[in-house]
Design a protein around this motif. Structure first.
Motif, PDB file in Angstrom:
ATOM      1  N   LYS A 178       0.782  -0.929  -0.122  1.00 11.60           N
ATOM      2  CA  LYS A 178      -0.023   0.068  -0.091  1.00 11.60           C
ATOM      3  C   LYS A 178       1.046   1.053  -0.120  1.00 11.60           C
ATOM      4  CE  LYS A 178      -3.763   2.328   2.459  1.00 11.60           C
ATOM      5  NZ  LYS A 178      -4.895   2.324   3.656  1.00 11.60           N
ATOM      6  N   LYS A 179       0.414   2.053  -0.837  1.00  9.90           N
ATOM      7  CA  LYS A 179       1.240   3.591  -1.131  1.00  9.90           C
ATOM      8  C   LYS A 179       0.668   4.438  -0.286  1.00  9.90           C
ATOM      9  CE  LYS A 179       2.959   1.893  -5.382  1.00  9.90           C
ATOM     10  NZ  LYS A 179       3.260   2.182  -6.801  1.00  9.90           N
ATOM     11  N   GLN A 180       1.678   5.526   0.115  1.00  5.43           N
ATOM     12  CA  GLN A 180       0.978   6.716   0.995  1.00  5.43           C
ATOM     13  C   GLN A 180       1.414   7.974   0.346  1.00  5.43           C
ATOM     14  OE1 GLN A 180       3.341   7.290   4.850  1.00  5.43           O
ATOM     15  NE2 GLN A 180       4.178   5.505   4.050  1.00  5.43           N
ATOM     16  N   GLN A 201       6.678   4.768  -9.346  1.00  6.62           N
ATOM     17  CA  GLN A 201       5.561   5.245  -8.620  1.00  6.62           C
ATOM     18  C   GLN A 201       4.331   5.996  -9.327  1.00  6.62           C
ATOM     19  OE1 GLN A 201       6.206   4.251  -5.048  1.00  6.62           O
ATOM     20  NE2 GLN A 201       7.866   3.208  -6.389  1.00  6.62           N
ATOM     21  N   ASP A 213       5.455   3.721  -2.216  1.00  8.84           N
ATOM     22  CA  ASP A 213       5.436   2.418  -1.479  1.00  8.84           C
ATOM     23  C   ASP A 213       6.246   2.502  -0.616  1.00  8.84           C
ATOM     24  OD1 ASP A 213       7.683   1.585  -2.509  1.00  8.84           O
ATOM     25  OD2 ASP A 213       7.107   0.692  -4.180  1.00  8.84           O
ATOM     26  N   SER A 214       6.274   1.652   0.484  1.00 10.91           N
ATOM     27  CA  SER A 214       6.991   1.373   1.731  1.00 10.91           C
ATOM     28  C   SER A 214       8.517   1.761   1.470  1.00 10.91           C
ATOM     29  CB  SER A 214       6.631   0.375   2.490  1.00 10.91           C
ATOM     30  OG  SER A 214       6.943  -0.886   1.720  1.00 10.91           O
ATOM     31  N   GLU A 215       8.972   0.633   0.419  1.00 15.38           N
ATOM     32  CA  GLU A 215      10.418   0.769   0.028  1.00 15.38           C
ATOM     33  C   GLU A 215      10.851   2.031  -0.502  1.00 15.38           C
ATOM     34  OE1 GLU A 215      13.369  -1.837  -3.006  1.00 15.38           O
ATOM     35  OE2 GLU A 215      11.391  -2.320  -2.933  1.00 15.38           O
ATOM     36  N   TYR A 259       9.554   4.809   0.073  1.00 12.05           N
ATOM     37  CA  TYR A 259       9.121   6.211   1.115  1.00 12.05           C
ATOM     38  C   TYR A 259      10.438   6.105   1.931  1.00 12.05           C
ATOM     39  CZ  TYR A 259       7.261   8.557   4.803  1.00 12.05           C
ATOM     40  OH  TYR A 259       6.631   9.401   5.868  1.00 12.05           O
ATOM     41  N   GLY A 260      11.221   4.828   2.058  1.00  9.54           N
ATOM     42  CA  GLY A 260      12.421   4.940   3.069  1.00  9.54           C
ATOM     43  C   GLY A 260      13.492   5.623   2.286  1.00  9.54           C
ATOM     44  N   ARG A 308      12.650   9.483   2.381  1.00  9.37           N
ATOM     45  CA  ARG A 308      12.171  10.189   3.591  1.00  9.37           C
ATOM     46  C   ARG A 308      12.742  11.309   3.905  1.00  9.37           C
ATOM     47  NH1 ARG A 308      10.476   7.563   8.109  1.00  9.37           N
ATOM     48  NH2 ARG A 308      11.076   5.540   7.457  1.00  9.37           N
TER      49      ARG A 308
END
Length: 419
Positions: free
Chosen positions: A365-367, A388, A407-409, A411-412, A415
């Motif tokens: 899940k993406k933010q 993305q 996505d979470s990857e 995002y890191g 950041r």
């Protein structure tokens, strides 16, 4: 002439109500009604029913001999062409009943296999049906009687011709071995396709549910798949895969699977294991339920039992209560699910809520974030566009300002650039 245009066979339904604890394996008013729907789907017409209340089945004749006598008289009086029993008959029961009634006899398993033979369109589907039919018929050849010796002689005769089968049992065993090898190769090929999907990061969602719950209609609504959908049991048999793209750019592969039904024979589950494995390997399950059906709770139990039998457990489950437009109020069930959504696939009600539920349950899940990437980071900007969903992009004083779904990857990795 098409079989469905021919004169419908007149069928009597028969069964034994034992009053056992597991009602789903007993003959009940609901199971007999469903058996009648199966007969209708196969092209027959129900002209009578005969249910015996008896705590135990007769080993040799299924019903008591007195009830079989009544059944024989009823078949003659109603000019019936066949009798269909609500349970799977043993080879001995089949042989004795045929000898006694002197009429075509089918059981629930054979009727389901006949419908499967009618519905299978893909090469793999046809192979799976033939394998299940041969394994079922081998110990019962004599029991089918002279009426079954003609290929195309009505309900229960789709698939291999009985005359050829009776002439050569060795041929059947050779054919079974050959079919198992072909299906094994297809399974291997399907496994390679699944591995490629995983490698490419494609998320899969399997549509599972009781037959006629509306899975194919839902697949058509979500993807314009053009899958055959009809208000009949087992309207579609072969698995169909179609992809949708979520708002955050994740691709979800929706896989339609064969519908489940009560008293589904174990050998039939075995034959279709490679198809049902789509549910085992899927990332999430969409359990489609006919919310308007008074038997919804029992149907849910059947589906959950089969999913447990094939090992499709321990993954997110979205309960999709279909046909909600027919409801006055939403039902309360004991369903094991992570999220419930009430929709109408046909009327396209709450489809957006279902897609939202899929987006929440699917992995990766993406933010939504807003970042400023220094102009020296051109490669990262290109990577964001490739992997993305970029919502907006503008050039600021200190770098490229991008709003995106990450996505979470990713995002890191970005950041430190979030603003």
């Amino acid at each position: 002439m098409d079989r469905m245009d021919e004169k419908k066979e007149r069928v009597i339904l028969a069964g034994v109500h034992r009053g056992i604890k597991d009602r789903l394996w007993d003959t009940t008013e609901q199971s007999v009604r469903e058996l009648g729907e199966l007969v209708k789907t196969a092209g027959g017409e129900v002209v009578g029913e005969m249910i015996q209340n008896k705590p135990d089945l007769e080993t040799a004749t299924y019903m008591g001999i007195g009830k079989l006598e009544e059944l024989k008289n009823a078949a003659e009086a109603l000019d019936a062409d066949a009798v269909v029993f609500d349970d799977e008959l043993s080879p001995v029961q089949m042989r004795n009943i045929v000898d006694f009634l002197e009429i075509k006899v089918l059981d629930r398993s054979m009727l389901i296999l006949d419908i499967f033979a009618m519905r299978a369109k893909s090469g793999e589907g046809k192979l799976q049906v033939e394998l299940a039919q041969l394994k079922y018929r081998l110990p019962r050849l004599r029991g089918f009687g002279a009426e079954m010796s003609r290929t195309g002689a009505g309900i229960g005769t789709r698939g291999p011709g009985e005359t050829r089968l009776e002439n050569d049992r060795r041929h059947i065993r050779r054919r079974i071995s050959a079919l198992e090898e072909e299906i094994k190769e297809l399974k291997k090929h399907r496994g390679l396709i699944r591995a490629r999907r995983k490698k490419d990061g494609i998320i899969t969602a399997a549509l599972v549910g009781y037959t006629n719950a509306g899975k194919s209609t839902l697949l058509n609504t979500l993807t314009d798949a053009g899958v055959f959908a009809e208000d009949k049991l087992f309207a579609t048999l072969d698995p169909t895969s179609r992809a949708i793209t979520l708002d955050d750019n994740r691709r979800i592969l929706l896989v339609d699977t064969v519908g489940f039904i009560r008293k589904l024979p174990h050998h039939l589950i075995e034959a279709f294991k490679s198809t049902l494995e789509e549910a085992v390997v899927a990332d999430i399950l969409l359990h489609v339920i006919d919310a308007s059906c008074e038997e919804a709770d029992n149907q849910i139990t059947v589906v959950e039992q089969v999913l447990s039998d094939i090992g499709a457990v321990g993954k997110p489950v979205i309960a999709v209560f279909n046909k909600c437009d027919r409801l006055g109020e939403y039902p309360v069930t004991s369903l094991k699910s992570d999220r419930e959504v009430y929709i109408s696939a046909k009327e396209k009600i709450n489809i957006d809520k279902l897609i939202e539920a899929v987006a929440d349950a699917a992995p990766g899940k993406k933010q939504r974030v807003r970042v400023c990437i220094p102009y020296s980071g051109g490669a990262l900007v290109s990577r964001l566009h490739e992997t993305q969903k970029v919502i907006s992009e503008e050039y600021g004083e200190n770098g490229t300002v991008i709003e995106l779904m990450a996505d979470s990857e990713m995002y890191g990795k970005i950041r430190e650039y979030i603003i």
